[in-house]
Design a protein around this motif. Sequence first.
Motif, PDB file in Angstrom:
ATOM      1  N   GLN A 122      44.441  48.207  42.959  1.00 12.01           N
ATOM      2  CA  GLN A 122      43.167  48.872  43.264  1.00 12.01           C
ATOM      3  C   GLN A 122      41.987  48.043  42.765  1.00 12.01           C
ATOM      4  N   LYS A 123      42.133  47.453  41.583  1.00 10.35           N
ATOM      5  CA  LYS A 123      41.055  46.634  41.028  1.00 10.35           C
ATOM      6  C   LYS A 123      40.828  45.387  41.882  1.00 10.35           C
ATOM      7  N   GLU A 143      41.544  45.046  45.052  1.00 14.91           N
ATOM      8  CA  GLU A 143      40.938  45.506  46.309  1.00 14.91           C
ATOM      9  C   GLU A 143      39.451  45.808  46.129  1.00 14.91           C
ATOM     10  N   GLN A 144      39.089  46.429  45.025  1.00 14.87           N
ATOM     11  CA  GLN A 144      37.686  46.729  44.745  1.00 14.87           C
ATOM     12  C   GLN A 144      36.872  45.434  44.664  1.00 14.87           C
ATOM     13  N   ARG A 193      37.681  42.466  45.828  1.00 16.79           N
ATOM     14  CA  ARG A 193      37.730  41.776  47.127  1.00 16.79           C
ATOM     15  C   ARG A 193      36.697  42.376  48.079  1.00 16.79           C
ATOM     16  N   THR A 194      36.629  43.692  48.121  1.00 18.18           N
ATOM     17  CA  THR A 194      35.690  44.386  48.992  1.00 18.18           C
ATOM     18  C   THR A 194      34.243  44.102  48.581  1.00 18.18           C
ATOM     19  N   GLN A 195      33.986  44.129  47.280  1.00 15.33           N
ATOM     20  CA  GLN A 195      32.639  43.847  46.777  1.00 15.33           C
ATOM     21  C   GLN A 195      32.175  42.453  47.174  1.00 15.33           C
ATOM     22  N   ARG A 196      33.124  41.537  47.301  1.00 12.56           N
ATOM     23  CA  ARG A 196      32.781  40.155  47.632  1.00 12.56           C
ATOM     24  C   ARG A 196      32.910  39.860  49.130  1.00 12.56           C
ATOM     25  N   ASN A 197      33.107  40.924  49.917  1.00 10.04           N
ATOM     26  CA  ASN A 197      33.234  40.785  51.375  1.00 10.04           C
ATOM     27  C   ASN A 197      34.264  39.723  51.759  1.00 10.04           C
ATOM     28  N   THR A 207      38.145  38.803  53.057  1.00 15.53           N
ATOM     29  CA  THR A 207      39.340  39.324  53.713  1.00 15.53           C
ATOM     30  C   THR A 207      40.554  39.041  52.838  1.00 15.53           C
ATOM     31  N   LEU A 208      41.629  39.748  53.110  1.00 21.75           N
ATOM     32  CA  LEU A 208      42.871  39.517  52.385  1.00 21.75           C
ATOM     33  C   LEU A 208      43.371  38.092  52.632  1.00 21.75           C
ATOM     34  N   LEU A 230      38.296  35.402  42.810  1.00 20.83           N
ATOM     35  CA  LEU A 230      37.337  36.506  42.883  1.00 20.83           C
ATOM     36  C   LEU A 230      36.144  36.295  41.956  1.00 20.83           C
TER      37      LEU A 230
END
Length: 75
Positions: free
Chosen positions: A5-6, A8-9, A11-15, A17-18, A54
């Motif tokens: 979860q951390k 993913e959080q 990764r999302t904050q930094r725009n 992709t996986l 990240l």
Amino acid sequence: MTFGQKIEQLRTQRNMTLRKLAEKSGISYSLLPAMLRGERVPAKEAVLSLARALQVEDADELLRLAGYTGTGGER
């Protein structure tokens, strides 16, 4: 919050992709989702690679969430 979860959080904050996270961290794109779901235990080196990818200055929280408890990296 779990390790996955951390990540993913962050990764999302930094725009990011996986696939891009896999490329930047050097972790296999097929392995990364299993690590984030908690199906695979990440090696300490993988956690540190994710932290670098990240741009996490202090990787201690990621290490703790991944199950590494001491400064020596023991589980």
